[in-house]
Design a protein around this motif. Structure first.
Motif: not given
Length: 508
Positions: A194-211
């Protein structure tokens, strides 16, 4: 090739390659669970448990007296149970440079406390390695590797429930380390996943900013403003009139929110006639409590906008609250601490299993892997303890105190790495000495704290200040564990040599 066999290689190398980086991330995040308690411990002015009686207007008056530059914005946060003092930050217009100060709660008027890295140091180390956006991307990549290692580890475990109850510390080296790796991995599996998933998910807008870049023509701030529902008013480039009382606006916000507590208060373009005041609701004890915002005209006090968090933003806040333990109080943070330590132990056990499997092959590069293990697995905790010692030893009047504390941490870690390289061919002795040094550092801190500060352990316990006392208690527990492990490793080599000598006699 069967699925389990293919997953075995993926688990080994997907977990091995980022393991040292993951250890740094997990260890720092584990310490950051009690970052605010560590902030108090590292500021002796807060050891008496005094709650500030200062107000928001007092803090703004201090800013007006001491900062003459034109400001783009300033923001402040009032006292809480975990942080009983006022915090203030500001940005000088056109500089994009942020300044922060914390005020001594014991005075009638705001007076800055000596600066320190505090627990925020470990929080930043956890999510961006103190390397800004580049570090954030590296942490995100490591988090995805961790997800791969966790899922592949689940697939290759045929005896996952049996491993939960299996630990043979007196077995041969590889078997004991494998048991430890499996046990800590199984115990903390749901938490780590859960912590690994949420750690990636909460920064997804920064990791994939193309849209967002395409949809908003490169204006990402507009995207974030619309998602959070923030209010913006263009500058009028006219002098600002006398501002409305911030304390009055905070009281009005509490009334509109039926008594809910107020969190951050920010003033945008304070020197312009267009100045506005944002008052944000403080998160509660539930996961993802909506941080609604009220926006007022800074001069008239007129309510300009009421932002209630959208459904999407509520979902984001829920994920962020789950990842950062922003619910449930001290008991949940303690659980996060224990699970984080399990994650560190899982990584150490996995690396030791990998080493044990290859020890008989005569690979010369293994000594460097052992040196890296000692540099990271023992070096990081020792450097963290050195940082706490630096906090107590560096004079409060030293102007560059924060920078000095940072160099104490970096210098100590570099020395630990150099020590590990020099002792790379005698890892047992190195580990024993590292444990002894950890015991001295950890057990000495509460004693030194009692001699140099008012908030020593006995005083904290006498007034029931468990938040402050918990830091000293944890240091004592860690020191005793290091001491016990060092004693065990002192006896281990002598016992380990007997079977080998007996085997050589039988072979002769």
């Amino acid at each position: 090739m069967k699925l389990r066999q293919s997953m075995a290689g993926l688990h080994t190398w997907g977990g091995l390659l980022p393991s040292w980086l993951l250890y740094v991330i997990i260890f720092a995040g584990t310490v950051a669970c009690f970052d605010k308690e560590l902030n108090r411990w590292m500021r002796p002015a807060l050891h008496e448990g005094v709650v500030s009686t200062q107000g928001a207007d007092d803090v703004r008056d201090w800013l007006q007296r001491n900062v003459s530059e034109e400001l783009h914005a300033f923001w402040m946060h009032g006292p809480t149970a975990r942080e009983p003092y006022w915090r203030l930050g500001w940005e000088v217009d056109g500089t994009e440079t942020f300044h922060n100060v914390a005020f001594d709660p014991r005075g009638v008027r705001p007076e800055p406390m000596p600066e320190t890295l505090g627990g925020d140091f470990f929080f930043k180390l956890h999510y961006n390695l103190h390397a800004s956006d580049v570090g954030m991307y590296i942490v995100g990549l490591a988090g995805m590797f961790m997800l791969v290692a966790l899922v592949s580890g689940l697939i290759i475990h045929r005896r996952i429930f049996k491993d939960f109850f299996t630990l043979r510390p007196k077995a041969n080296g590889q078997r004991a380390w494998l048991d430890a790796h499996n046990l800590f991995g199984v115990v903390g599996f749901p938490f780590h996943l859960i912590l690994a998933y949420t750690g990636v998910a909460i920064f997804v807008a920064s990791y994939m900013p193309a849209a967002a870049q395409v949809s908003y023509s490169g204006n990402v701030m507009q995207y974030f403003g619309e998602v959070m529902g923030s209010y913006h008013r263009e500058e009028l480039h006219q002098p600002a009139a006398a501002p409305r009382s911030l304390d009055a606006l905070i009281a009005e916000s509490r009334r509109l929110w039926d008594g809910a507590e107020v969190g951050w208060v920010s003033v945008h373009h304070p020197d312009d006639a267009s100045a506005v005041v944002d008052v944000r609701r403080r998160g509660g004890s539930r996961i993802g409590t909506p941080q609604d915002t009220l926006t007022y005209d800074a001069t008239t006090g007129e309510l300009l906008n009421r932002q209630d968090a959208s459904t999407g933003y509520r979902a984001y806040l829920w994920l962020a609250g789950l990842h950062m333990a922003q619910f449930g109080g001290s008991l949940v943070r303690l659980l996060y601490l224990l699970m984080g330590l399990c994650g560190c132990a899982m990584l150490v056990g996995g690396l030791q299993v990998w080493l044990a499997k290859r020890e008989g092959r005569g690979d010369r590069s293994l000594v460097w892997v052992r040196a890296l293990n000692a540099s990271v697995f023992a070096g990081l905790p020792l450097a963290s303890l050195a940082l706490l010692w630096g906090n107590r030893l560096i004079p409060a009047t030293f102007t560059e105190r924060v920078i000095a504390e940072g160099w104490v941490f970096v210098g100590a870690w570099l020395l630990m790495a150099l020590w590990a390289v020099l002792e790379r061919r005698n890892t047992c002795r190195l580990l024993r000495h590292q444990l002894l040094l950890g015991a001295v550092f950890a057990l000495g801190l509460p004693l030194f704290n009692g001699l140099t500060a008012d908030g020593h352990l006995l005083a904290s316990l006498a007034r029931g200040d468990w938040a402050l006392a918990s830091v000293d208690l944890f240091l004592i527990a860690a020191g005793l564990i290091c001491l016990a492990c060092a004693r065990r490793f002192s006896a281990a080599p002598a016992r380990a040599m007997v079977p080998g000598r007996a085997n050589r006699v039988r072979e002769a």
